[in-house]
Design a protein around this motif. Sequence first.
Motif, PDB file in Angstrom:
ATOM      1  N   LEU A   1      -5.936  -3.844  -0.516  1.00 57.20           N
ATOM      2  CA  LEU A   1      -4.978  -4.244   0.503  1.00 57.20           C
ATOM      3  C   LEU A   1      -5.361  -3.747   1.895  1.00 57.20           C
ATOM      4  O   LEU A   1      -5.001  -4.368   2.888  1.00 57.20           O
ATOM      5  N   VAL A   2      -6.092  -2.652   1.989  1.00 54.05           N
ATOM      6  CA  VAL A   2      -6.624  -2.232   3.288  1.00 54.05           C
ATOM      7  C   VAL A   2      -7.580  -3.304   3.811  1.00 54.05           C
ATOM      8  O   VAL A   2      -7.578  -3.654   4.996  1.00 54.05           O
ATOM      9  N   MET A   3      -8.394  -3.840   2.902  1.00 52.99           N
ATOM     10  CA  MET A   3      -9.293  -4.925   3.296  1.00 52.99           C
ATOM     11  C   MET A   3      -8.496  -6.161   3.716  1.00 52.99           C
ATOM     12  O   MET A   3      -8.865  -6.892   4.634  1.00 52.99           O
ATOM     13  N   ALA A   4      -7.366  -6.400   3.013  1.00 51.98           N
ATOM     14  CA  ALA A   4      -6.514  -7.534   3.382  1.00 51.98           C
ATOM     15  C   ALA A   4      -5.936  -7.346   4.778  1.00 51.98           C
ATOM     16  O   ALA A   4      -5.816  -8.295   5.553  1.00 51.98           O
ATOM     17  N   VAL A   5      -5.583  -6.119   5.108  1.00 49.86           N
ATOM     18  CA  VAL A   5      -5.071  -5.821   6.446  1.00 49.86           C
ATOM     19  C   VAL A   5      -6.151  -6.081   7.493  1.00 49.86           C
ATOM     20  O   VAL A   5      -5.895  -6.691   8.538  1.00 49.86           O
ATOM     21  N   LEU A   6      -7.388  -5.620   7.216  1.00 49.73           N
ATOM     22  CA  LEU A   6      -8.490  -5.862   8.145  1.00 49.73           C
ATOM     23  C   LEU A   6      -8.752  -7.358   8.300  1.00 49.73           C
ATOM     24  O   LEU A   6      -8.990  -7.848   9.406  1.00 49.73           O
ATOM     25  N   ALA A   7      -8.696  -8.087   7.179  1.00 50.88           N
ATOM     26  CA  ALA A   7      -8.933  -9.525   7.225  1.00 50.88           C
ATOM     27  C   ALA A   7      -7.915 -10.217   8.105  1.00 50.88           C
ATOM     28  O   ALA A   7      -8.240 -11.066   8.934  1.00 50.88           O
ATOM     29  N   THR A   8      -6.669  -9.844   7.911  1.00 50.15           N
ATOM     30  CA  THR A   8      -5.598 -10.492   8.671  1.00 50.15           C
ATOM     31  C   THR A   8      -5.693 -10.162  10.154  1.00 50.15           C
ATOM     32  O   THR A   8      -5.523 -11.029  11.006  1.00 50.15           O
ATOM     33  N   MET A   9      -5.983  -8.905  10.456  1.00 55.02           N
ATOM     34  CA  MET A   9      -6.104  -8.523  11.860  1.00 55.02           C
ATOM     35  C   MET A   9      -7.296  -9.214  12.502  1.00 55.02           C
ATOM     36  O   MET A   9      -7.216  -9.698  13.643  1.00 55.02           O
ATOM     37  N   SER A  10      -8.403  -9.301  11.764  1.00 48.44           N
ATOM     38  CA  SER A  10      -9.610  -9.932  12.290  1.00 48.44           C
ATOM     39  C   SER A  10      -9.341 -11.373  12.691  1.00 48.44           C
ATOM     40  O   SER A  10      -9.739 -11.823  13.769  1.00 48.44           O
ATOM     41  N   CYS A  11      -8.654 -12.093  11.824  1.00 43.69           N
ATOM     42  CA  CYS A  11      -8.340 -13.487  12.128  1.00 43.69           C
ATOM     43  C   CYS A  11      -7.273 -13.610  13.202  1.00 43.69           C
ATOM     44  O   CYS A  11      -7.389 -14.396  14.132  1.00 43.69           O
TER      45      CYS A  11
ATOM     46  N   ILE B   1       0.836  -1.204   0.000  1.00 44.18           N
ATOM     47  CA  ILE B   1       0.000   0.000   0.000  1.00 44.18           C
ATOM     48  C   ILE B   1       0.872   1.256   0.000  1.00 44.18           C
ATOM     49  O   ILE B   1       0.688   2.173  -0.810  1.00 44.18           O
ATOM     50  N   MET B   2       1.829   1.303   0.903  1.00 44.60           N
ATOM     51  CA  MET B   2       2.705   2.472   0.990  1.00 44.60           C
ATOM     52  C   MET B   2       3.560   2.619  -0.269  1.00 44.60           C
ATOM     53  O   MET B   2       3.885   3.736  -0.691  1.00 44.60           O
ATOM     54  N   GLY B   3       3.915   1.467  -0.875  1.00 40.65           N
ATOM     55  CA  GLY B   3       4.680   1.527  -2.111  1.00 40.65           C
ATOM     56  C   GLY B   3       3.908   2.193  -3.233  1.00 40.65           C
ATOM     57  O   GLY B   3       4.476   2.948  -4.032  1.00 40.65           O
ATOM     58  N   LYS B   4       2.594   1.935  -3.295  1.00 43.22           N
ATOM     59  CA  LYS B   4       1.767   2.569  -4.318  1.00 43.22           C
ATOM     60  C   LYS B   4       1.630   4.072  -4.072  1.00 43.22           C
ATOM     61  O   LYS B   4       1.478   4.856  -5.006  1.00 43.22           O
ATOM     62  N   LEU B   5       1.679   4.463  -2.816  1.00 43.98           N
ATOM     63  CA  LEU B   5       1.522   5.878  -2.477  1.00 43.98           C
ATOM     64  C   LEU B   5       2.844   6.636  -2.533  1.00 43.98           C
ATOM     65  O   LEU B   5       2.894   7.788  -2.979  1.00 43.98           O
ATOM     66  N   ALA B   6       3.924   5.987  -2.067  1.00 45.27           N
ATOM     67  CA  ALA B   6       5.221   6.676  -1.968  1.00 45.27           C
ATOM     68  C   ALA B   6       6.167   6.367  -3.123  1.00 45.27           C
ATOM     69  O   ALA B   6       7.159   7.067  -3.308  1.00 45.27           O
ATOM     70  N   GLY B   7       5.896   5.291  -3.862  1.00 43.63           N
ATOM     71  CA  GLY B   7       6.713   4.985  -5.028  1.00 43.63           C
ATOM     72  C   GLY B   7       7.973   4.204  -4.722  1.00 43.63           C
ATOM     73  O   GLY B   7       8.118   3.599  -3.656  1.00 43.63           O
TER      74      GLY B   7
END
Length: 506
Positions: free
Chosen positions: A330-340, A152-158
């Motif tokens: 990927l934000v959703m992926a982060v939520l998914a991983t944290m949820s589990c 995610i940060m790579g897409k934003l910061a390059g």
Amino acid sequence: MTTTPERSSQTTDAEGRVDLVDRSSVTGSPYANEELLPTPLAERKWTTYNYFALWMGMAHNIPSYLLASGLIALGMDWLQGFITITLANVIVLVPMLLNSHAGTKYGIPFPVFARAYYGLRGANLAALLRAFIACGWFGIQTWVGGQAIFVIMGKLAGDPWLRAGEYGGHPWTMWLSFAVFWAFQMLLIWRGIEALRRFENWAAPLVSVAFLGLMAWIVMQVGGLGPIFTQPSKLGWGAEFWAVFAPSLMGMIAFWATLSLNMPDFTRFGGSQRKQLLGQIYGLPTTMAFISMISIVVTSGTIVLYGEAIWDPVEVASRFESPVAVVIGLVMAVLATMSCNVAANVVSPSYDFSNALPRWLNFRTAGLTTGVIGVVIQPWRLVSDPHTYIFTWLGFYGGVLASVAGVLIAGYWLVGRTQIDLADLYRPEGRYWFNAGWNWQAVVATLLGALVAVGGAYSKPGEGPFPADGLIPLFQPFYDYSWLTGLVVGAVVYLALVRRGVRAAR
């Protein structure tokens, strides 16, 4: 509410749930703290939806996705992978529900439940075996979540972010992402079990939408489902497939072997047996079938698009052309991983470590301990390839924990007939003290079950840490069926030892 005649220290409500009459009689025990004492009846209010949402949150995550994608990477087609995972989850649901019953009936977490069969001290053997596996899983999930943040940060910061200086084989920014995700989870667990329940209730549906979006994107890219479902199996349906199927099935079962032990950590809050039972029946098989089909479609689609099976959904999502789509996915992926991760891999060891040192560790500090151990285990090595992930990691620990499940199921349902004296679970002078706090019958059954199940652990040359003919060649044939072997041997040996002890006492 009635008082059980033979156990005047406990009461039973109309739902069959049991509680202590006078908690002051055990609160001073060195084997008790607030987290380990039975959940009061007034606080047992989880509904069918709460358990369904819990399972949706735990099942819809990247490591669950990696199960199915790993099978495709090993050569299965979509149907073989789907059958393997669905069958595995139906099978593992049985011991899970059998052990869940005690949590709802008595309001106790897994390590306290284990005291009835291992002894007040011996329960730490079962609990710590479970806890250290959970620490490994916590580390794996945290590494995967950190990868998502890194992309995610790579897409934003390059490029400056993605190509930062390396340390230990990874950019320092990857390590930073890992640390940030670790801290987010520790904050959630510090808020307590009710915060977790609320988080699961709203995060689970969002995560499902995100995975559906990923599947829709890949289907559009390949021009429909036809090219995906026509991908042939590299294994066929002959001997080559069956050689992979058996250990893969055990690995899929082992994925939730941990929860088949410690679901009492959650069912202790159940409003009734019916609510937790239906919640889990609706939740586990359906959600795992859902995530596995998405994973199979996406991974098979990557074979069509890129000529190879990309089993990591973070890498797949990173190939989206739209930065906005990458970030949302990927934000959703982060939520998914944290949820589990917090539900499946922090709650349990928090109780387990607290059980080992009840005067020193509570739910929160034990959760922090889990987080630290999860880093020390170096999870980035465990998910390096599907052979290590499925055959080495899942297959080995699944057989060990299955022997514990065998002892608990045999003890609770066949020996004790679901009857437990709650107060004595906390009293050194009570019936569960056995021999200096240890029930050696349960310990021997567990060790023998684990020995037969994983003593023959083997790896194909170049694909794992074990010798090709097995650690103990005599037991090598059992390793492909490690979970089933551990469950059966653990239960049978425990029953045999208990009955022998009864005959000797007459």
